[in-house]
Design an enzyme around this catalytic site. Structure first.
Site, mmCIF file in Angstrom:
data_model
loop_
_atom_site.group_PDB
_atom_site.id
_atom_site.type_symbol
_atom_site.label_atom_id
_atom_site.label_comp_id
_atom_site.label_asym_id
_atom_site.label_seq_id
_atom_site.Cartn_x
_atom_site.Cartn_y
_atom_site.Cartn_z
ATOM 1 N N SER A 1 2.716 -52.544 6.088
ATOM 2 C CA SER A 1 1.478 -53.216 5.721
ATOM 3 C C SER A 1 1.605 -54.735 5.725
ATOM 4 C CB SER A 1 1.033 -52.760 4.325
ATOM 5 O OG SER A 1 2.010 -53.098 3.353
ATOM 6 N N ASP B 1 -1.525 -60.517 -1.995
ATOM 7 C CA ASP B 1 -1.344 -60.189 -3.409
ATOM 8 C C ASP B 1 -2.072 -61.265 -4.207
ATOM 9 O OD1 ASP B 1 0.270 -58.007 -2.798
ATOM 10 O OD2 ASP B 1 2.098 -59.209 -2.856
ATOM 11 N N GLN C 1 4.035 -44.647 -0.445
ATOM 12 C CA GLN C 1 3.208 -43.662 0.256
ATOM 13 C C GLN C 1 3.712 -42.229 0.059
ATOM 14 O OE1 GLN C 1 0.369 -44.460 0.943
ATOM 15 N NE2 GLN C 1 0.053 -45.222 3.003
ATOM 16 N N ASN D 1 14.460 -46.020 -3.346
ATOM 17 C CA ASN D 1 15.165 -46.286 -4.595
ATOM 18 C C ASN D 1 15.444 -44.950 -5.277
ATOM 19 O OD1 ASN D 1 12.834 -45.548 -6.157
ATOM 20 N ND2 ASN D 1 12.072 -47.648 -6.081
ATOM 21 N N THR E 1 18.746 -47.418 -3.252
ATOM 22 C CA THR E 1 18.904 -48.678 -3.972
ATOM 23 C C THR E 1 18.770 -48.408 -5.473
ATOM 24 O OG1 THR E 1 16.553 -49.203 -3.708
ATOM 25 C CG2 THR E 1 18.069 -50.047 -2.042
ATOM 26 N N LEU E 2 19.556 -49.163 -6.250
ATOM 27 C CA LEU E 2 19.676 -48.894 -7.686
ATOM 28 C C LEU E 2 19.433 -50.137 -8.526
ATOM 29 C CD1 LEU E 2 23.007 -46.853 -7.379
ATOM 30 C CD2 LEU E 2 20.695 -45.901 -7.567
ATOM 31 N N LYS F 1 22.246 -52.317 -10.240
ATOM 32 C CA LYS F 1 23.484 -51.566 -10.016
ATOM 33 C C LYS F 1 23.868 -51.491 -8.547
ATOM 34 C CE LYS F 1 22.870 -48.699 -14.153
ATOM 35 N NZ LYS F 1 22.691 -47.327 -14.664
ATOM 36 N N GLY G 1 13.416 -55.040 -2.728
ATOM 37 C CA GLY G 1 13.618 -53.883 -1.860
ATOM 38 C C GLY G 1 13.346 -54.199 -0.400
ATOM 39 N N ASP G 2 12.268 -54.923 -0.142
ATOM 40 C CA ASP G 2 11.952 -55.295 1.241
ATOM 41 C C ASP G 2 13.008 -56.253 1.797
ATOM 42 O OD1 ASP G 2 9.644 -53.735 1.269
ATOM 43 O OD2 ASP G 2 8.393 -55.373 0.527
#
Length: 311
Positions: A8, A12, A170, A192, A220-221, A224, A252-253
């Site tokens: 996308s 924002d 999604q 995640n 992903t954590l 951590k 994350g991205d």
């Protein structure tokens, strides 16, 4: 290596409410709720999974192609992308719609009320895949138009193009069968830890069964770090120390961008994930998903301070 990003593009629009929502909502009147919040102005940030990944890849010296869709209000975002050397050739403009946008109001207790308008994201990107050289392509499919997520995965799979499937927010929109079909044959399924549980629940698959369907599973954590799984062999990837945790929203991205950069450099998946960890650290230190910046020299130094020589 040409990187293709399905995901996308969105605005924002972030507002702060200088009070607590709970002081203005009557619990016994929730069935007829009608509230209005006076906010302290509005900040508009460029976002969306595709835009965020492309922005970080541009900082890393790549020239990705975005496969996405936008509306009649895209001019400022268009200028921003091109300013950072990101081509808009793969972006479809839907003139009768607005670009996807999230309206986020946060109160003093960090509670949020969000409204999301998919706008142009309701339409497929309609990219001409005949332009892709399969021998030099690498794809990532991140949250965006559902039809694109299905169709692009099928194209990559049918044409032997390695791709990362990143279902993110999604996940609830897919049936378990659709979800499993999308990531089947992917080089990497990345989520995640919470999203992984959602994938397992939706598909009815075990973690081992997922690993029978994809080459690698990356989880992903947060602070951590991350884990990279391949047929039962798990590698832990450390997170990178940050000066101040300001906003984890785009981490994350950013991680996915570093991962893609590493793969484009022919690094192993575990080695590439280390680049992801470094890239995520920059995003965390700024408010907004495309507010940070770095040079490659700065990036390499930060990598080597944590992981040793970046060969």
């Amino acid at each position: 290596m040409q990187i293709y990003i399905s995901g996308s593009l969105a605005f924002d629009r972030i507002m702060s409410f200088p009070d607590k929502f709970s002081n203005h909502i009557l619990p016994d009147k929730l069935h007829i709720i009608n509230v209005s919040f006076l906010v302290d102005g509005l900040d508009e940030k460029f976002g969306g999974t595709g835009g965020n990944i492309a922005y970080n890849l541009a900082l890393l010296g790549e020239k990705p192609i975005l496969l996405s869709q936008v509306g009649k209000d895209f001019a400022l975002y268009d200028s921003w992308l091109q300013q950072h050397g990101i081509t808009v050739e793969g972006i479809r403009t839907v003139e009768q719609e607005f670009t996807a946008s999230a309206y986020i109001t946060t109160d003093q207790s960090d509670n949020q009320i969000t409204g999301f308008n998919p706008g142009a994201m309701k339409y497929p990107s309609q990219y001409d895949f005949s332009k892709i050289d399969a021998s030099e392509a690498l794809g990532i499919i991140s949250p965006g138009n559902m039809g694109d997520m299905v169709d692009h995965a099928k194209f990559y799979r049918d044409n032997g193009i390695p791709f990362i499937f990143d279902p993110g927010q999604q996940i609830p929109a897919f049936s378990g069968e659709q979800l499993a079909e999308c990531f089947k044959g992917a080089e990497i399924l990345i989520t995640n830890d919470y999203e992984l549980e959602m994938v397992l629940k939706a598909t009815g698959m075990s973690k081992d069964e997922v690993l029978d369907s994809v080459a690698y599973l990356i989880t992903t954590l947060g602070e951590k770090g991350a884990t990279v799984n391949c047929q039962g062999e798990e590698t832990s990837i450390a997170s990178i120390p940050v000066d101040t945790v300001v906003d984890p929203t785009g981490a994350g991205d950013a991680f996915r961008s570093g991962l893609l950069k590493g793969l484009a450099m022919d690094k192993t998946v575990a080695e590439a994930a280390k680049l992801g960890s470094v890239c995520a650290a920059y995003a965390i230190e700024y408010k907004g998903t495309q507010e940070h910046s770095f040079t490659m020299d700065e990036f390499i130094k930060r990598y080597e301070d944590s992981f040793g020589p970046m060969i």
